[in-house]
Design an enzyme around this catalytic site. Structure first.
Site, PDB file in Angstrom:
ATOM      1  N   ARG A   1      -5.817 -13.485  10.680  1.00  0.00           N
ATOM      2  CA  ARG A   1      -6.106 -12.324  10.074  1.00  0.00           C
ATOM      3  C   ARG A   1      -7.678 -11.896  10.481  1.00  0.00           C
ATOM      4  O   ARG A   1      -8.117 -10.687  10.354  1.00  0.00           O
ATOM      5  CB  ARG A   1      -6.211 -12.240   8.477  1.00  0.00           C
ATOM      6  CG  ARG A   1      -4.676 -12.300   7.727  1.00  0.00           C
ATOM      7  CD  ARG A   1      -4.446 -11.117   7.062  1.00  0.00           C
ATOM      8  NE  ARG A   1      -5.365 -10.958   5.874  1.00  0.00           N
ATOM      9  CZ  ARG A   1      -4.781 -11.517   4.666  1.00  0.00           C
ATOM     10  NH1 ARG A   1      -3.724 -11.956   4.663  1.00  0.00           N
ATOM     11  NH2 ARG A   1      -5.720 -11.409   3.778  1.00  0.00           N
TER      12      ARG A   1
ATOM     13  N   ARG B   1       4.012 -35.690  21.666  1.00  0.00           N
ATOM     14  CA  ARG B   1       4.290 -35.531  20.093  1.00  0.00           C
ATOM     15  C   ARG B   1       5.140 -34.162  19.851  1.00  0.00           C
ATOM     16  O   ARG B   1       4.937 -33.155  20.838  1.00  0.00           O
ATOM     17  CB  ARG B   1       2.878 -35.215  19.691  1.00  0.00           C
ATOM     18  CG  ARG B   1       2.419 -36.567  19.050  1.00  0.00           C
ATOM     19  CD  ARG B   1       1.206 -36.282  18.233  1.00  0.00           C
ATOM     20  NE  ARG B   1       0.657 -37.496  17.682  1.00  0.00           N
ATOM     21  CZ  ARG B   1      -0.496 -37.843  17.388  1.00  0.00           C
ATOM     22  NH1 ARG B   1      -1.576 -36.733  17.747  1.00  0.00           N
ATOM     23  NH2 ARG B   1      -0.913 -39.151  17.048  1.00  0.00           N
TER      24      ARG B   1
ATOM     25  N   ARG C   1       4.755 -12.623   5.986  1.00  0.00           N
ATOM     26  CA  ARG C   1       5.410 -12.908   4.484  1.00  0.00           C
ATOM     27  C   ARG C   1       7.065 -12.795   4.363  1.00  0.00           C
ATOM     28  O   ARG C   1       7.301 -13.753   3.716  1.00  0.00           O
ATOM     29  CB  ARG C   1       4.609 -11.693   3.659  1.00  0.00           C
ATOM     30  CG  ARG C   1       4.889 -12.102   2.255  1.00  0.00           C
ATOM     31  CD  ARG C   1       4.730 -10.675   1.191  1.00  0.00           C
ATOM     32  NE  ARG C   1       3.076 -10.286   1.338  1.00  0.00           N
ATOM     33  CZ  ARG C   1       2.356 -11.098   0.696  1.00  0.00           C
ATOM     34  NH1 ARG C   1       2.557 -11.965  -0.324  1.00  0.00           N
ATOM     35  NH2 ARG C   1       0.980 -10.615   0.528  1.00  0.00           N
TER      36      ARG C   1
ATOM     37  N   ASP D   1       1.483  -8.151  10.114  1.00  0.00           N
ATOM     38  CA  ASP D   1       2.893  -8.720   9.903  1.00  0.00           C
ATOM     39  C   ASP D   1       3.869  -7.821  10.703  1.00  0.00           C
ATOM     40  O   ASP D   1       5.061  -8.317  11.018  1.00  0.00           O
ATOM     41  CB  ASP D   1       3.510  -8.726   8.269  1.00  0.00           C
ATOM     42  CG  ASP D   1       3.016  -9.829   7.652  1.00  0.00           C
ATOM     43  OD1 ASP D   1       2.334 -10.526   8.112  1.00  0.00           O
ATOM     44  OD2 ASP D   1       3.199  -9.926   6.522  1.00  0.00           O
TER      45      ASP D   1
ATOM     46  N   GLU E   1       9.538 -24.574  21.885  1.00  0.00           N
ATOM     47  CA  GLU E   1      11.015 -25.275  21.978  1.00  0.00           C
ATOM     48  C   GLU E   1      11.965 -24.698  21.179  1.00  0.00           C
ATOM     49  O   GLU E   1      13.217 -24.639  21.146  1.00  0.00           O
ATOM     50  CB  GLU E   1      10.993 -26.651  21.986  1.00  0.00           C
ATOM     51  CG  GLU E   1      10.419 -27.268  23.127  1.00  0.00           C
ATOM     52  CD  GLU E   1       8.961 -27.086  23.871  1.00  0.00           C
ATOM     53  OE1 GLU E   1       8.054 -26.814  23.063  1.00  0.00           O
ATOM     54  OE2 GLU E   1       8.838 -27.167  24.982  1.00  0.00           O
TER      55      GLU E   1
ATOM     56  N   ARG F   1      -0.484 -27.156  22.670  1.00  0.00           N
ATOM     57  CA  ARG F   1       0.534 -27.667  23.603  1.00  0.00           C
ATOM     58  C   ARG F   1      -0.266 -28.810  24.500  1.00  0.00           C
ATOM     59  O   ARG F   1       0.244 -29.977  24.881  1.00  0.00           O
ATOM     60  CB  ARG F   1       0.744 -26.611  24.619  1.00  0.00           C
ATOM     61  CG  ARG F   1       1.941 -27.275  25.610  1.00  0.00           C
ATOM     62  CD  ARG F   1       2.784 -26.016  26.275  1.00  0.00           C
ATOM     63  NE  ARG F   1       3.572 -25.036  25.586  1.00  0.00           N
ATOM     64  CZ  ARG F   1       4.598 -25.234  25.128  1.00  0.00           C
ATOM     65  NH1 ARG F   1       5.112 -26.824  25.278  1.00  0.00           N
ATOM     66  NH2 ARG F   1       5.321 -24.790  24.372  1.00  0.00           N
TER      67      ARG F   1
ATOM     68  N   THR G   1       0.719  -1.361   0.077  1.00  0.00           N
ATOM     69  CA  THR G   1      -0.160   0.059   0.058  1.00  0.00           C
ATOM     70  C   THR G   1       0.875   1.176   0.043  1.00  0.00           C
ATOM     71  O   THR G   1       0.667   2.398  -0.708  1.00  0.00           O
ATOM     72  CB  THR G   1      -1.061  -0.002   1.291  1.00  0.00           C
ATOM     73  OG1 THR G   1      -1.555  -1.129   1.448  1.00  0.00           O
ATOM     74  CG2 THR G   1      -1.927   1.162   1.351  1.00  0.00           C
TER      75      THR G   1
END
Ligand code: F6P
Length: 322
Positions: A255, A163, A172, A128, A188, A155, A105
Site C-alpha cells: 500500500r 525451496r 480483499r 485492489d 508456478e 525467486r 467509499t
C-alpha cells in the site's frame, strides 16, 4: 460551482496525492475554491475541513499515502452520521464533493448523493482494482509492481535453496493483484478467489513440477479476506506431500511507496476529470478510464456490478504459470 471539497477514504493507495494535486490545480484553473476534508468520512462528520491551495499540494506527486489522511468510517454507514456530514458540507458551503476511494467509499457516496443536494463524484483509488467502471484503479499498478519486486527477490533465494515459497499478496475479495504480479513474476501457481482450487490439485501440480526439472517454485496467493491463510495452505501441502516451504506475506508493504508513472498519470487524468464533471453539473457518478477513455459510471454500479478478471489473462495463466 464556487466551492468544492475533496477527501480520501478507505485503504490508502499510491497515487492518491497525485489525484488531490490534479484536482486542486484543475479547480483553481476554473476559479473554484477547493477544501480538503481530513480522514475521509470520519473527518467530514467531525467537520475537519480546511482550504487547499497550490502550496498545500506542492511536491506531493511522488508521495505514497494521502496528505488528507484516510479512515474507514462505520458511522457514515448510518443515516445519523451522514446527516451530520451533510450539515457540515452545508455549513462550509460546499457545492460539490470529490471522493477518492474504493468499494466502501462508493457505497457511502451513493447514499450521500441521494440524501444531499451536493454534487458527488467518485474517483477509483484502491490497490485492489476491484471497481466496476474502470480498467484500472489508482494504486493498482504501484501495488502490482511492489509485489512483483518481492516475487523476483523471493525467486533468488528460492532458487538458491531449492525451496517452495508461498507469497501472499493483498486483494480483499479479488485476485487482480495476484493474477498480474504472479504472471509477471513467472509464478508456478496462482491461488485466487475467482478460480476454485483444491489442495489436492495444488499438491498434484507441485509434485509433477518437482518430478520434472523444477527445483524451486513460487505460489502466489491472494489473501481474499483471510490474511495469513497461506500459512495454513503451506501446512496442508507439507502434511500431504512432505514439501517443506516458506511463507512470505507482503501485506501493507503493497500500500505504501512512490506511485508508478502509470498511477500518477491516471490519478492526474481522473482528478482533472472529476472537477470538470462537477463543474458541468454531473452528480452520482464515478469517473474512471475504459480503453484509455474517460468513462462515467453511476456510483451504485461501481460496487453492485462485480468487476471480472480479464478472461484472456485467466486463460493464459495455464500456459504461463507452470
Ligand atoms: O482495500 C485495500 C486493502 O489493502 C485490501 O487489499 C486489504 O484486504 C485491506 O485493504 C486491508 O485493510 P486494512 O488496512 O484496514 O487492514
Amino acid at each position: 460551482m464556487k466551492r468544492i471539497g475533496i477527501l480520501t477514504s478507505g485503504g490508502d493507495a499510491p497515487g492518491m496525492n497525485a489525484c488531490i494535486r490534479a484536482a486542486v490545480r484543475a479547480a483553481r484553473a476554473q476559479e473554484i475554491e477547493i477544501l480538503g476534508i481530513r480522514r475521509g468520512y470520519a473527518g467530514l462528520i467531525r467537520d475537519e475541513i480546511e482550504p487547499l491551495d497550490r502550496k498545500a499540494v506542492a511536491n506531493i506527486i511522488h508521495q505514497g499515502g494521502t496528505i488528507l489522511g484516510t479512515a474507514r468510517s462505520p458511522e457514515f454507514m448510518d443515516s445519523e452520521g451522514r446527516a451530520r456530514a451533510i450539515r457540515n458540507l452545508e455549513k462550509s458551503r460546499i457545492e460539490g464533493l470529490i471522493l477518492i476511494g474504493g468499494e466502501g467509499t462508493f457505497r457511502g457516496a451513493t447514499e450521500l448523493s441521494q440524501e444531499s443536494g451536493v454534487g458527488v463524484i467518485g474517483v477509483p483509488g484502491t490497490i485492489d482494482n476491484d471497481i466496476y467502471g474502470t480498467d484500472y484503479t489508482i494504486g493498482f499498478d504501484s501495488a502490482v509492481n511492489c509485489a512483483l519486486e518481492a516475487i523476483d527477490r523471493i525467486r533468488d533465494t528460492a532458487l538458491s535453496h531449492e525451496r517452495l515459497f508461498f507469497v501472499e499478496v493483498m486483494g480483499r475479495h479479488t485476485g487482480f493483484i495476484a493474477l498480474e504480479s504472479g504472471m509477471a513474476g513467472g509464478a508456478e501457481e496462482l491461488l485466487i478467489p475467482e478460480i476454485p482450487f483444491s489442495i489436492d490439485k495444488l499438491c498434484e501440480h507441485l509434485e509433477r513440477s518437482f518430478r520434472g526439472e523444477k527445483r524451486s517454485a513460487i505460489v502466489v496467493v491472494a489473501e481474499s479476506g483471510r490474511p495469513g491463510d497461506s500459512f495454513r495452505i503451506a501446512r496442508e501441502v507439507r502434511d500431504r506431500v512432505g514439501f517443506d516451504s516458506r511463507v512470505c506475506v507482503l501485506g501493507h508493504l503493497q500500500r505504501g511507496g512512490s506511485p508508478t508513472a502509470r498511477d500518477r498519470v491516471l490519478a492526474g487524468k481522473l482528478g482533472v476529470a472529476a472537477v470538470q464533471a462537477l463543474a458541468a453539473g454531473k452528480t452520482g457518478y464515478m469517473v474512471g478510464e475504459i480503453n484509455w477513455k474517460t468513462a462515467y459510471t453511476p456510483l451504485r454500479d461501481t460496487w453492485k456490478k462485480g468487476k471480472q478478471l480479464n478472461d484472456e489473462l485467466v486463460a493464459m495463466r495455464m500456459l504461463l504459470c507452470e
